[in-house]
Design a protein around this motif. Structure first.
Motif, PDB file in Angstrom:
ATOM      1  N   HIS A 115      25.100  48.163 102.259  1.00  0.00           N
ATOM      2  CA  HIS A 115      26.006  47.351 103.089  1.00  0.00           C
ATOM      3  C   HIS A 115      27.015  46.646 102.197  1.00  0.00           C
ATOM      4  CE1 HIS A 115      24.686  43.064 102.589  1.00  0.00           C
ATOM      5  NE2 HIS A 115      23.497  43.573 102.316  1.00  0.00           N
ATOM      6  N   ASP A 140      24.211  40.657  96.450  1.00  0.00           N
ATOM      7  CA  ASP A 140      23.988  40.985  97.868  1.00  0.00           C
ATOM      8  C   ASP A 140      25.325  41.156  98.584  1.00  0.00           C
ATOM      9  OD1 ASP A 140      22.960  41.337 100.360  1.00  0.00           O
ATOM     10  OD2 ASP A 140      22.228  39.296 100.600  1.00  0.00           O
ATOM     11  N   GLU A 173      25.536  44.092 108.365  1.00  0.00           N
ATOM     12  CA  GLU A 173      24.116  44.030 107.966  1.00  0.00           C
ATOM     13  C   GLU A 173      23.597  42.615 108.051  1.00  0.00           C
ATOM     14  OE1 GLU A 173      20.597  43.762 105.239  1.00  0.00           O
ATOM     15  OE2 GLU A 173      22.436  42.610 105.255  1.00  0.00           O
ATOM     16  N   GLU A 174      24.394  41.686 107.524  1.00  0.00           N
ATOM     17  CA  GLU A 174      23.945  40.288 107.453  1.00  0.00           C
ATOM     18  C   GLU A 174      23.794  39.665 108.838  1.00  0.00           C
ATOM     19  OE1 GLU A 174      22.899  39.084 104.765  1.00  0.00           O
ATOM     20  OE2 GLU A 174      24.040  39.841 103.046  1.00  0.00           O
ATOM     21  N   ASP A 201      20.129  47.730  98.483  1.00  0.00           N
ATOM     22  CA  ASP A 201      20.515  46.379  98.886  1.00  0.00           C
ATOM     23  C   ASP A 201      19.968  45.414  97.841  1.00  0.00           C
ATOM     24  OD1 ASP A 201      21.376  44.152 100.166  1.00  0.00           O
ATOM     25  OD2 ASP A 201      20.172  44.417 101.980  1.00  0.00           O
TER      26      ASP A 201
HETATM   27 ZN   LIG Z   1      21.829  42.422 101.612  1.00  0.00          ZN
END
Ligand SMILES: [Zn+2]
Length: 404
Positions: A115, A140, A173-174, A201
């Motif tokens: 992501h 991230d 994604e988050e 990830d």
């Molecule tokens: Zn992540």
């Protein structure tokens, strides 16, 4: 002197120059994606669009074919989102997955994903308590995108041609795996021809001990047979079996596809503004990429991998549920408890007064620390039973009575 040595040993010099150039690309990709200019890459905002443009340019440069909508690299998806789950209406937003393809004219396709979105200025998902501020999300998950681009580059010239390769940079994604969920429901390739999925990830913090985590190792018997054969870079792995976790591989696993999640571990800067590029181990990203490349190359001659439902899933998710609450859990939530993403109409949870955004922390006598506890808790009831649920709503704890 270095030049003379290079002439003497030209083969190894060409090799190391190529390695060095690849490492330089990884560095540039991650530093750009995690720069303040992109304002934390929140899905639906300007920074996400800029990130998408950058990844698209890189896909083209590497020579991937577009595999999004209408012969583009993009797959847009609209969704309703609110940073405050208790607000009366969410905002309409648009996100985009970026999709590129290596067509080897093969029967099956390996999906490789990471992501690219993050949490913007921290209006949601932040562990930083003071005010809105850009969260760059270098580990991230700019790191995962760096690894994704690196793997695309390597697989372009690899001899492993018994699969096609689909490279995906997911958004949303988050906010709850929105992009990957959308893709598996609206795939741009035939999902039944997907061999397996690899998700990166947070791969930016490889430590001196060179150990990293692979989640989902129970999703095919092939994984644990193959891992010991990989010698790349002296890396050490630890594995967990479950295919359900807080990242995009979950969406593929739930479609009965073997799926792995590569992860160098959580840390103090997780979901804080301090998750910055200078803390990323760029060489480590490359090393994990090389490890994955070896995995892909070993599996190249083995046809389509068998899928197995994971133990956690069978045992604790229980095929034997007799009741349901009527909620959608947020799989990406990694705090204590189980975050309710959505409450379904006319089901026990709604009738009991559970709301979107509540965090379930107790079912009857059982403390709910994660989604598995929740599933275990549910398996203890049958239709017509009543019990007490405790949820956290903002700072408050709220008790409700539910009848299944
Ligand atoms: Zn992540």
């Amino acid at each position: 002197m270095k030049r003379i040595l290079c002439l003497l040993f030209s083969f190894s010099c060409i090799y190391s120059f190529a390695q060095e150039k690849d490492l330089q690309n990884i560095r540039v990709d991650i530093i750009y994606l995690a720069s303040d200019y992109l304002e934390g890459r929140e899905t639906g905002k300007k920074g996400e669009e800029l990130a998408a443009q950058y990844i698209t340019t890189r896909f083209k440069e590497i020579g991937l074919k577009p595999k999004g909508l209408d012969n583009t690299y993009h797959q847009v998806f609209d969704f309703n989102y609110t940073a405050n789950p208790h607000a009366t209406s969410g905002e309409e937003k648009r996100g985009r997955n970026i999709i590129g393809f290596i067509d080897n004219q093969a029967e099956n396709t390996v999906v490789i994903g990471a992501h690219f979105d993050h949490i913007g200025r921290g209006a949601f998902g932040s562990r930083y308590l003071e005010g809105p501020i850009i969260h760059n999300g270098a580990d991230d998950n700019a790191s995962g995108v760096g690894a994704l681009l690196y793997l695309a580059q390597q697989l372009k010239s690899s001899d492993a041609k018994n699969n096609n390769y689909l490279f995906m940079a997911f958004s949303g994604e988050e906010m709850g795996l929105i992009g990957s969920k959308y893709f598996v429901k609206n795939p741009t390739i035939d999902l039944s021809k997907v061999n397996y999925m690899l998700n990166m990830d947070m791969v930016g913090r490889l430590g001196e001990d060179k150990s990293f985590v692979i989640n989902g190792a129970g999703t095919s018997p092939s994984w644990k047979e193959t891992f010991p054969k990989i010698k790349s870079g002296g890396l050490k792995i630890t594995t967990t079996d479950s295919g359900v976790g807080p990242s995009d591989h979950t969406s593929f696993y739930l479609e009965d596809l073997p799926a792995l999640h590569f992860f160098t571990g959580s840390h103090e800067d997780y979901h804080k503004p301090s998750d910055d590029s200078e803390k990323v181990n760029f060489k480590g990203v490359q090393e994990i990429g090389d490890w994955m490349l070896e995995l892909i190359e070993i599996l190249d001659g083995q046809g389509k991998l068998a899928f197995t439902k994971t133990k956690d899933d069978n045992q604790r998710r229980g095929a034997s549920f007799k009741v349901s609450l009527g909620i959608m859990p947020a799989y990406s939530y990694d705090g204590v408890g189980m975050l309710v993403e959505a409450v379904l109409d006319d089901k026990p949870a709604q009738k009991a007064g559970i709301e979107d955004g509540d965090v379930l922390i107790k079912i009857g006598d059982l403390d709910v620390k994660d989604i598995y506890d929740y599933m275990e808790g549910l398996s203890k009831f049958k239709k017509g039973d009543s019990t007490t649920l405790v949820v956290k709503r903002g700072e408050k704890e709220v008790k409700v009575e539910v009848t299944f």
